[in-house]
Design an enzyme around this catalytic site. Sequence first.
Site, PDB file in Angstrom:
ATOM      1  N   LYS A  35       0.826  -1.211   0.000  1.00  0.00           N
ATOM      2  CA  LYS A  35       0.000   0.000   0.000  1.00  0.00           C
ATOM      3  C   LYS A  35       0.863   1.264   0.000  1.00  0.00           C
ATOM      4  O   LYS A  35       0.551   2.254  -0.659  1.00  0.00           O
ATOM      5  CB  LYS A  35      -0.929  -0.004   1.202  1.00  0.00           C
ATOM      6  CG  LYS A  35      -2.101  -0.981   1.086  1.00  0.00           C
ATOM      7  CD  LYS A  35      -3.011  -0.857   2.287  1.00  0.00           C
ATOM      8  CE  LYS A  35      -4.291  -1.660   2.106  1.00  0.00           C
ATOM      9  NZ  LYS A  35      -4.062  -3.104   1.966  1.00  0.00           N
ATOM     10  N   HIS A  65     -15.130  -4.275   7.166  1.00  0.00           N
ATOM     11  CA  HIS A  65     -14.324  -3.818   6.029  1.00  0.00           C
ATOM     12  C   HIS A  65     -14.461  -4.744   4.817  1.00  0.00           C
ATOM     13  O   HIS A  65     -13.625  -4.716   3.908  1.00  0.00           O
ATOM     14  CB  HIS A  65     -12.846  -3.684   6.419  1.00  0.00           C
ATOM     15  CG  HIS A  65     -12.607  -2.741   7.547  1.00  0.00           C
ATOM     16  ND1 HIS A  65     -12.670  -1.378   7.407  1.00  0.00           N
ATOM     17  CD2 HIS A  65     -12.317  -2.964   8.854  1.00  0.00           C
ATOM     18  CE1 HIS A  65     -12.427  -0.790   8.571  1.00  0.00           C
ATOM     19  NE2 HIS A  65     -12.209  -1.736   9.462  1.00  0.00           N
ATOM     20  N   ARG A 122      -6.740  -7.493 -10.301  1.00  0.00           N
ATOM     21  CA  ARG A 122      -7.461  -8.707 -10.689  1.00  0.00           C
ATOM     22  C   ARG A 122      -8.894  -8.328 -11.025  1.00  0.00           C
ATOM     23  O   ARG A 122      -9.301  -7.169 -10.889  1.00  0.00           O
ATOM     24  CB  ARG A 122      -7.473  -9.708  -9.537  1.00  0.00           C
ATOM     25  CG  ARG A 122      -8.012  -9.111  -8.247  1.00  0.00           C
ATOM     26  CD  ARG A 122      -8.184 -10.134  -7.157  1.00  0.00           C
ATOM     27  NE  ARG A 122      -8.399  -9.530  -5.847  1.00  0.00           N
ATOM     28  CZ  ARG A 122      -9.556  -9.048  -5.416  1.00  0.00           C
ATOM     29  NH1 ARG A 122     -10.609  -9.045  -6.215  1.00  0.00           N
ATOM     30  NH2 ARG A 122      -9.653  -8.540  -4.200  1.00  0.00           N
TER      31      ARG A 122
END
Length: 690
Positions: free
Chosen positions: A116, A235, A295
Amino acid sequence: MLTKIIIANRGEIACRVIRTARTMGLKTVALYSDADAKARHVEMADEAFYLGGSAPSESYLKGDLILEIAKKCGADAVHPGYGFLSENAEFARACEQADIRFVGPGSDAIDAMGSKSAAKAIMEKAGVPLVPGYHGDDQSDELLINESKRIGYPQLIKAAFGGGGKGMKVVESEAEIMEAIGSARREALSSFGNDKLLIERYLRKPRHVEVQVFADTHGNCVYLSDRDCSVQRRHQKVIEEAPAPGLSDKLRRQMGEAAVAAARAIDYVGAGTVEFLLDTEASDDSFFFMEMNTRLQVEHPVTEMVTGQDLVRWQLLVAAGQTLPLEQDQIQISGHAFESRIYAEDPANNFLPASGLLEFLSEPTENQHVRIDSGIRQGDEISNFYDPMITKLITWDSDRESALARMANALDEYLITGLKHNIPFLGRICRNQEFKDAILCTDFIDRHQDELLADPKADIKSALPVAALYRLLKNQQEQPGFAHEPDSPWQGFSGMRLGAASRFDVMLMDDNHDIHELRLTKVGSNYLLELNDQQITIQGELTCLHSGAERLTYTLNGQKQSVTIAQKDSDFTLFLPATDLTKESVQSLHFRAVKTHNDDADDGHDNPLNAPMNGTVVTHLVDVGAQVEKGQGLMVMEAMKMEYTIAAPGAGSVKEFFFAPGELVSDGVLLLEFDSASDANEKPEVADAS
């Protein structure tokens, strides 16, 4: 050109890829673990190869074995689906080295987005807007504390190499910094093997909006609509829709162009999703890059429904070296689409996954408005080895309101028994007024949890007449001749008396273990039932449906209705319309038929201490010879994960128990010998569960 592809995945996505590959004339190869030996995707493919044990590490994560099988069967390409190896740069690199196409981006692009913090550095350089924060390599406590103070509060500390909410902490003040850093590091290291952290400003009411991008090897890159994925639990996304509601044309274009810039910054190829946070409290349509998924996404069907494009086909065309089918100005958006993820989980218990057998499954009819992406069938087991998603249910219509109404109706028609699931929860979301009004943010479920997670109590008493009629009609079906001559004196079940109306006794047990003894009296073509000091008139007929279910069409006090019923052994489930108070339109009510004294007169059930059902002896509650009073518990049985207490029929004592704790007993078998203190021969009672 590609001729044969191997799908390095399972379940719904494997079936999805196989369907498209078939339309393109490609041969398909499935892979399976022990748990999936008889799975739907295995049966659909042209070939199938065994990988190993049920655990992913023993099967779907064995990249070397998958490549070995690909070479053995002559596959040109590997489609990784999502999850498992889909974002594994090492596996993509191994495919490249083996000269087998990886249906996805190159390994370098996966590497670039795998961290990230590294991804944010790349996006910052490419001019993609970022949430104010820190994503550098220096991870010393001193620097992290200083950066935390600079960024301001509230803020989010999270794992640089992770997802799913693990290693993620919200910090409200300076006093919480050190504890949050230590906790996030421990979780990150445990979950992802890397304790690197990043810090960013915490948006209190963001929307989660993502953009579908596609790029080919010829330098073309486009975006295909956006999606709102704000409704999440832990989440994880629950309901997605496309296009994201309420965005201006200008904002939609800005987000799409930023997503393309992000893809170009890493020389991306194939299908990808760029995820943004949209600040609902800002007045200037502020949005910020969150991450890029390298993806195909679980929620890709909503994009397909509004664009009319098959994204798996696009993937296979790009993998074969062809150009994208459309240019940016050729992509058109039509209507609105929703996707609900139907999970085997318990929303009332923090959405914990559930596993078990799909004893009954009835799906809505697919058409231009309703789509079902599924890898399961009735009788399949939802294993605890994999993601507990049962099905993706997708609806489309010309506008959001109509598409949402279709979703609510389709959820009503999706019927399941055998395990816990989230269909009622999804239905409540669709009927929530703020959701209808598209007032969306990532804390939607938290704000509405009292309503969404409520467990409406089943109106058992109002369902009893229907349940009793169903059992009566089933008994008639199961006793040849009885259905044709209900008043025949030779039918022991009927309770018929000369000169009097025929009477029928039905005994039912509900999920609360309460016993309901019901008597129906036949008057002409109707049955009369005394219940709650009211006289109820009911009649009906049974019709066989698909999947072994039945439809009971009945008239209750002059009102005609119908209900679907699924039965397994002596247990059955009524899928009944619920009251307006539940905010649901379908409610599942479970019953167990307990045999009465005039059912099957020769089967031993007249004996006062027979087992009322198949089960297991749990414990003896009294000693042999001990004096007991009427109604006192003697022993406990367990069946279908519920306990039942067998009570004394009168005062007396147990002379002998015929079964020890742990032993299995059959329906109707004599459980014990009882010495009664009187000559009374009363029927044993089944008390409330202990």
